[in-house]
Design a protein around this motif. Structure first.
Motif, mmCIF file in Angstrom:
data_model
loop_
_atom_site.group_PDB
_atom_site.id
_atom_site.type_symbol
_atom_site.label_atom_id
_atom_site.label_comp_id
_atom_site.label_asym_id
_atom_site.label_seq_id
_atom_site.Cartn_x
_atom_site.Cartn_y
_atom_site.Cartn_z
ATOM 1 N N TRP A 89 0.805 -1.209 0.000
ATOM 2 C CA TRP A 89 0.000 0.000 0.000
ATOM 3 C C TRP A 89 0.843 1.265 0.000
ATOM 4 O O TRP A 89 0.438 2.283 -0.525
ATOM 5 N N LYS A 90 2.044 1.198 0.554
ATOM 6 C CA LYS A 90 2.921 2.364 0.517
ATOM 7 C C LYS A 90 3.350 2.671 -0.924
ATOM 8 O O LYS A 90 3.404 3.829 -1.320
ATOM 9 N N VAL A 92 1.585 1.849 -3.602
ATOM 10 C CA VAL A 92 0.376 2.345 -4.270
ATOM 11 C C VAL A 92 0.181 3.824 -3.954
ATOM 12 O O VAL A 92 -0.100 4.635 -4.842
ATOM 13 N N GLU A 93 0.349 4.202 -2.687
ATOM 14 C CA GLU A 93 0.172 5.599 -2.292
ATOM 15 C C GLU A 93 1.206 6.499 -2.962
ATOM 16 O O GLU A 93 0.876 7.586 -3.446
ATOM 17 N N ARG A 94 2.459 6.025 -3.039
ATOM 18 C CA ARG A 94 3.508 6.811 -3.680
ATOM 19 C C ARG A 94 3.206 7.013 -5.172
ATOM 20 O O ARG A 94 3.337 8.113 -5.706
ATOM 21 N N ASP A 95 2.764 5.942 -5.844
ATOM 22 C CA ASP A 95 2.430 6.054 -7.267
ATOM 23 C C ASP A 95 1.229 6.965 -7.496
ATOM 24 O O ASP A 95 1.181 7.706 -8.480
ATOM 25 N N MET A 96 0.265 6.917 -6.594
ATOM 26 C CA MET A 96 -0.893 7.793 -6.714
ATOM 27 C C MET A 96 -0.486 9.261 -6.555
ATOM 28 O O MET A 96 -0.981 10.140 -7.269
ATOM 29 N N ASN A 97 0.409 9.538 -5.623
ATOM 30 C CA ASN A 97 0.892 10.910 -5.434
ATOM 31 C C ASN A 97 1.649 11.401 -6.668
ATOM 32 O O ASN A 97 1.520 12.565 -7.061
ATOM 33 N N LYS A 100 -0.931 12.260 -9.266
ATOM 34 C CA LYS A 100 -1.592 13.531 -8.953
ATOM 35 C C LYS A 100 -0.713 14.711 -9.348
ATOM 36 O O LYS A 100 -1.208 15.700 -9.901
#
Length: 147
Positions: A89-90, A92-97, A100
């Motif tokens: 999940w870390k 995934v969160e980094r890729d989402m940021n 964005k």
């Protein structure tokens, strides 16, 4: 008995069609906007029927796509919960940021390609020339989506 000589005029279609655009070869010499060729009732019927068919198909394909995406997400969640797969999940969160940030950069420029602008201009011209047909299509599309 005297033989009659008949004279025939020949029309060379290859030379005739060279001077005509392709759409005139297919549709008619008076090919233009639908407002010039059809009356209001015909335009509304054609637009409504094609819009309804498009809306109905769009609705069915949309339901199928939503089911496929939702079912795939559901299966991934079950596989994650039971331990078959592990989601970082870390990451995934980094890729989402990152995504964005890239979206913010691209949207801040607001520059449109000339090809896209010319296509949009063509669509707007078509819509202005065929207002009744477009209105019938829009109404039929909404009815098709609702049915």
């Amino acid at each position: 008995a005297g033989a009659k000589e008949e004279s025939f005029n020949m029309l060379d279609l290859t030379e005739y069609t060279k001077s005509r655009p392709w759409w005139r070869k297919i549709f008619a010499p008076n090919s233009g906007s639908s407002a010039e060729k059809y009356n209001v009732a015909t335009q509304l019927v054609i637009g409504g029927v094609t819009g309804w068919c498009t809306g109905f198909i769009f609705q069915k394909v949309g339901k199928l796509a939503a089911t496929a995406v939702g079912g795939g997400f559901f299966l991934l969640q079950i596989a994650n919960h039971t331990g078959y797969i592990k989601v970082d999940w870390k990451l995934v969160e980094r890729d989402m940021n990152k995504a964005k940030q890239q979206l913010k950069l691209h949207s801040s420029g607001n520059k449109v390609c000339p090809e896209v602008k010319s296509r949009v201009d063509e669509v707007i011209i078509f819509l202005k020339k065929n207002v009744i047909l477009t209105g019938g299509f829009a109404g039929g599309f909404l009815l098709g989506m609702a049915s």
